[in-house]
Design a protein around this motif. Structure first.
Motif, PDB file in Angstrom:
ATOM      1  N   GLU A   6       7.256  -1.070  18.164  1.00 38.66           N
ATOM      2  CA  GLU A   6       6.660  -0.033  17.323  1.00 38.66           C
ATOM      3  C   GLU A   6       6.025  -0.628  16.067  1.00 38.66           C
ATOM      4  O   GLU A   6       6.727  -1.171  15.214  1.00 38.66           O
ATOM      5  CB  GLU A   6       7.719   0.971  16.877  1.00 38.66           C
ATOM      6  N   PRO A   7       4.708  -0.507  15.942  1.00 37.32           N
ATOM      7  CA  PRO A   7       4.058  -0.893  14.688  1.00 37.32           C
ATOM      8  C   PRO A   7       4.273   0.219  13.660  1.00 37.32           C
ATOM      9  O   PRO A   7       4.772   1.301  13.988  1.00 37.32           O
ATOM     10  CB  PRO A   7       2.592  -1.003  15.082  1.00 37.32           C
ATOM     11  N   LEU A   8       3.886  -0.042  12.430  1.00 33.95           N
ATOM     12  CA  LEU A   8       3.983   0.977  11.388  1.00 33.95           C
ATOM     13  C   LEU A   8       2.765   1.898  11.438  1.00 33.95           C
ATOM     14  O   LEU A   8       1.676   1.466  11.821  1.00 33.95           O
ATOM     15  CB  LEU A   8       4.065   0.314  10.012  1.00 33.95           C
ATOM     16  N   PRO A   9       2.910   3.150  11.021  1.00 32.18           N
ATOM     17  CA  PRO A   9       1.751   4.053  10.937  1.00 32.18           C
ATOM     18  C   PRO A   9       0.906   3.691   9.709  1.00 32.18           C
ATOM     19  O   PRO A   9       1.415   3.161   8.720  1.00 32.18           O
ATOM     20  CB  PRO A   9       2.390   5.433  10.779  1.00 32.18           C
ATOM     21  N   PHE A  10      -0.384   3.997   9.755  1.00 35.59           N
ATOM     22  CA  PHE A  10      -1.296   3.672   8.655  1.00 35.59           C
ATOM     23  C   PHE A  10      -1.194   4.670   7.500  1.00 35.59           C
ATOM     24  O   PHE A  10      -1.335   4.301   6.328  1.00 35.59           O
ATOM     25  CB  PHE A  10      -2.740   3.618   9.169  1.00 35.59           C
ATOM     26  N   ALA A  11      -0.947   5.933   7.806  1.00 38.94           N
ATOM     27  CA  ALA A  11      -1.023   7.011   6.804  1.00 38.94           C
ATOM     28  C   ALA A  11      -0.250   6.732   5.511  1.00 38.94           C
ATOM     29  O   ALA A  11      -0.788   6.981   4.426  1.00 38.94           O
ATOM     30  CB  ALA A  11      -0.590   8.336   7.419  1.00 38.94           C
ATOM     31  N   PRO A  12       0.981   6.228   5.551  1.00 36.62           N
ATOM     32  CA  PRO A  12       1.690   6.009   4.280  1.00 36.62           C
ATOM     33  C   PRO A  12       1.031   4.954   3.385  1.00 36.62           C
ATOM     34  O   PRO A  12       1.248   4.948   2.179  1.00 36.62           O
ATOM     35  CB  PRO A  12       3.078   5.531   4.708  1.00 36.62           C
ATOM     36  N   PHE A  13       0.232   4.091   3.970  1.00 33.76           N
ATOM     37  CA  PHE A  13      -0.374   2.997   3.212  1.00 33.76           C
ATOM     38  C   PHE A  13      -1.817   3.286   2.795  1.00 33.76           C
ATOM     39  O   PHE A  13      -2.331   2.650   1.877  1.00 33.76           O
ATOM     40  CB  PHE A  13      -0.322   1.703   4.032  1.00 33.76           C
ATOM     41  N   ALA A  14      -2.476   4.232   3.445  1.00 33.41           N
ATOM     42  CA  ALA A  14      -3.885   4.535   3.175  1.00 33.41           C
ATOM     43  C   ALA A  14      -4.161   4.806   1.696  1.00 33.41           C
ATOM     44  O   ALA A  14      -5.145   4.284   1.150  1.00 33.41           O
ATOM     45  CB  ALA A  14      -4.351   5.696   4.049  1.00 33.41           C
ATOM     46  N   PRO A  15      -3.325   5.592   0.995  1.00 37.85           N
ATOM     47  CA  PRO A  15      -3.618   5.867  -0.417  1.00 37.85           C
ATOM     48  C   PRO A  15      -3.626   4.611  -1.302  1.00 37.85           C
ATOM     49  O   PRO A  15      -4.269   4.596  -2.349  1.00 37.85           O
ATOM     50  CB  PRO A  15      -2.493   6.816  -0.852  1.00 37.85           C
ATOM     51  N   LEU A  16      -2.931   3.579  -0.900  1.00 37.47           N
ATOM     52  CA  LEU A  16      -2.885   2.356  -1.706  1.00 37.47           C
ATOM     53  C   LEU A  16      -4.259   1.727  -1.863  1.00 37.47           C
ATOM     54  O   LEU A  16      -4.556   1.108  -2.889  1.00 37.47           O
ATOM     55  CB  LEU A  16      -1.905   1.350  -1.090  1.00 37.47           C
ATOM     56  N   PHE A  17      -5.119   1.886  -0.859  1.00 40.59           N
ATOM     57  CA  PHE A  17      -6.437   1.265  -0.908  1.00 40.59           C
ATOM     58  C   PHE A  17      -7.359   1.922  -1.931  1.00 40.59           C
ATOM     59  O   PHE A  17      -8.380   1.356  -2.300  1.00 40.59           O
ATOM     60  CB  PHE A  17      -7.074   1.255   0.487  1.00 40.59           C
ATOM     61  N   THR A  18      -7.002   3.114  -2.413  1.00 43.36           N
ATOM     62  CA  THR A  18      -7.815   3.804  -3.413  1.00 43.36           C
ATOM     63  C   THR A  18      -7.351   3.505  -4.837  1.00 43.36           C
ATOM     64  O   THR A  18      -8.023   3.902  -5.790  1.00 43.36           O
ATOM     65  CB  THR A  18      -7.779   5.333  -3.193  1.00 43.36           C
ATOM     66  N   LEU A  19      -6.221   2.824  -4.991  1.00 45.98           N
ATOM     67  CA  LEU A  19      -5.677   2.543  -6.311  1.00 45.98           C
ATOM     68  C   LEU A  19      -6.369   1.348  -6.959  1.00 45.98           C
ATOM     69  O   LEU A  19      -6.832   0.435  -6.268  1.00 45.98           O
ATOM     70  CB  LEU A  19      -4.179   2.270  -6.223  1.00 45.98           C
ATOM     71  N   SER A  20      -6.395   1.351  -8.282  1.00 53.74           N
ATOM     72  CA  SER A  20      -6.896   0.195  -9.030  1.00 53.74           C
ATOM     73  C   SER A  20      -5.865  -0.927  -8.942  1.00 53.74           C
ATOM     74  O   SER A  20      -4.707  -0.695  -8.564  1.00 53.74           O
ATOM     75  CB  SER A  20      -7.123   0.574 -10.488  1.00 53.74           C
ATOM     76  N   ASP A  21      -6.247  -2.130  -9.339  1.00 59.32           N
ATOM     77  CA  ASP A  21      -5.307  -3.246  -9.345  1.00 59.32           C
ATOM     78  C   ASP A  21      -4.124  -2.954 -10.272  1.00 59.32           C
ATOM     79  O   ASP A  21      -2.981  -3.292  -9.956  1.00 59.32           O
ATOM     80  CB  ASP A  21      -6.007  -4.537  -9.753  1.00 59.32           C
ATOM     81  N   ALA A  22      -4.383  -2.317 -11.401  1.00 54.72           N
ATOM     82  CA  ALA A  22      -3.310  -1.979 -12.340  1.00 54.72           C
ATOM     83  C   ALA A  22      -2.355  -0.958 -11.720  1.00 54.72           C
ATOM     84  O   ALA A  22      -1.132  -1.071 -11.875  1.00 54.72           O
ATOM     85  CB  ALA A  22      -3.894  -1.446 -13.642  1.00 54.72           C
ATOM     86  N   GLU A  23      -2.904   0.027 -11.029  1.00 54.03           N
ATOM     87  CA  GLU A  23      -2.053   1.035 -10.375  1.00 54.03           C
ATOM     88  C   GLU A  23      -1.238   0.414  -9.245  1.00 54.03           C
ATOM     89  O   GLU A  23      -0.065   0.767  -9.048  1.00 54.03           O
ATOM     90  CB  GLU A  23      -2.911   2.185  -9.848  1.00 54.03           C
ATOM     91  N   LEU A  24      -1.846  -0.504  -8.517  1.00 57.57           N
ATOM     92  CA  LEU A  24      -1.100  -1.204  -7.468  1.00 57.57           C
ATOM     93  C   LEU A  24       0.059  -1.998  -8.069  1.00 57.57           C
ATOM     94  O   LEU A  24       1.177  -1.982  -7.546  1.00 57.57           O
ATOM     95  CB  LEU A  24      -2.015  -2.141  -6.672  1.00 57.57           C
ATOM     96  N   ALA A  25      -0.200  -2.673  -9.167  1.00 60.22           N
ATOM     97  CA  ALA A  25       0.841  -3.472  -9.823  1.00 60.22           C
ATOM     98  C   ALA A  25       2.009  -2.586 -10.258  1.00 60.22           C
ATOM     99  O   ALA A  25       3.172  -3.009 -10.189  1.00 60.22           O
ATOM    100  CB  ALA A  25       0.264  -4.218 -11.013  1.00 60.22           C
ATOM    101  N   GLU A  26       1.725  -1.356 -10.666  1.00 55.52           N
ATOM    102  CA  GLU A  26       2.788  -0.439 -11.084  1.00 55.52           C
ATOM    103  C   GLU A  26       3.742  -0.099  -9.944  1.00 55.52           C
ATOM    104  O   GLU A  26       4.905   0.212 -10.188  1.00 55.52           O
ATOM    105  CB  GLU A  26       2.183   0.851 -11.645  1.00 55.52           C
ATOM    106  N   ARG A  30      -0.140  -5.488  -4.232  1.00 57.49           N
ATOM    107  CA  ARG A  30      -1.280  -6.314  -4.631  1.00 57.49           C
ATOM    108  C   ARG A  30      -2.387  -6.188  -3.590  1.00 57.49           C
ATOM    109  O   ARG A  30      -2.116  -6.105  -2.389  1.00 57.49           O
ATOM    110  CB  ARG A  30      -0.904  -7.799  -4.717  1.00 57.49           C
ATOM    111  N   ARG A  31      -3.613  -6.201  -4.073  1.00 58.56           N
ATOM    112  CA  ARG A  31      -4.775  -6.276  -3.192  1.00 58.56           C
ATOM    113  C   ARG A  31      -4.946  -7.748  -2.828  1.00 58.56           C
ATOM    114  O   ARG A  31      -4.729  -8.635  -3.650  1.00 58.56           O
ATOM    115  CB  ARG A  31      -6.018  -5.766  -3.942  1.00 58.56           C
ATOM    116  N   TRP A  32      -5.331  -8.005  -1.607  1.00 53.43           N
ATOM    117  CA  TRP A  32      -5.434  -9.390  -1.134  1.00 53.43           C
ATOM    118  C   TRP A  32      -6.577  -9.471  -0.141  1.00 53.43           C
ATOM    119  O   TRP A  32      -6.745  -8.573   0.699  1.00 53.43           O
ATOM    120  CB  TRP A  32      -4.105  -9.775  -0.478  1.00 53.43           C
ATOM    121  N   THR A  33      -7.371 -10.520  -0.233  1.00 53.67           N
ATOM    122  CA  THR A  33      -8.438 -10.761   0.739  1.00 53.67           C
ATOM    123  C   THR A  33      -8.100 -12.028   1.496  1.00 53.67           C
ATOM    124  O   THR A  33      -7.841 -13.076   0.892  1.00 53.67           O
ATOM    125  CB  THR A  33      -9.808 -10.908   0.035  1.00 53.67           C
TER     126      THR A  33
END
Length: 156
Positions: A6-26, A30-33
């Motif tokens: 079983e992989p994880l569902p995407f929905a719980p993580f989708a909102p993270l991609f709209t956050l700023s780096d500062a909001e992610l840090a809170e 972390r955003r990573w490429t």
């Protein structure tokens, strides 16, 4: 059929991609490429990120049972372009098969029965073995060198 990964569902993580780096840090993320490819296994698509893929690195509670002394969380990668996948029953995705693994076998009370370090190529055989044991409820699959959670297998 013996098991289902079983992989994880995407929905719980989708909102993270709209956050700023500062909001992610809170929230401890972390955003990573990915610069090289093959270093960031996505827990939603069960595929490695490709060079240039954008990901979120975040802590995930993979055994969140507050009554278990084995409750656990750890870092995971989720690709921004991840597509949810459902591997075929009794099939180990390539991304998992080619990594050194640690597997943790749990009963229905989320108590660990056993743990093993194995080559990823042996996972199918080990899952079939563990799911013959009546007490085995689930098996968590981790990347052995860093201990990061990859996926879980349940009895099918």
């Amino acid at each position: 059929m013996t098991y289902q990964i079983e992989p994880l569902p995407f929905a719980p993580f989708a909102p993270l991609f709209t956050l700023s780096d500062a909001e992610l840090a809170e929230v401890g993320a972390r955003r990573w490429t990915d610069d090289l490819g093959g270093r960031a296994p996505c827990r939603v698509s069960l595929q490695d990120a490709e060079p240039g893929d954008r990901l979120i690195l975040v802590n995930h509670a993979h055994l969140a049972d507050p009554t278990s002394p084995y409750r656990a969380s750890g870092p995971i990668f989720v690709r921004e372009v991840a597509t949810e996948t459902q591997p075929e029953a009794d099939t180990v995705p390539e991304m998992i098969r080619r990594r050194p693994l640690s597997i943790r076998i749990y009963d229905a009370a989320n108590l660990m029965i056993e743990g093993e370090a194995i080559p990823g190529a042996d996972l199918d055989d080990r899952l079939r073995h563990w799911f013959t044991h009546p007490k085995t409820h689930q098996v968590h699959v981790h990347f052995a060198p860093r201990g990061c959670y990859l996926a879980r297998a349940i009895r099918d």
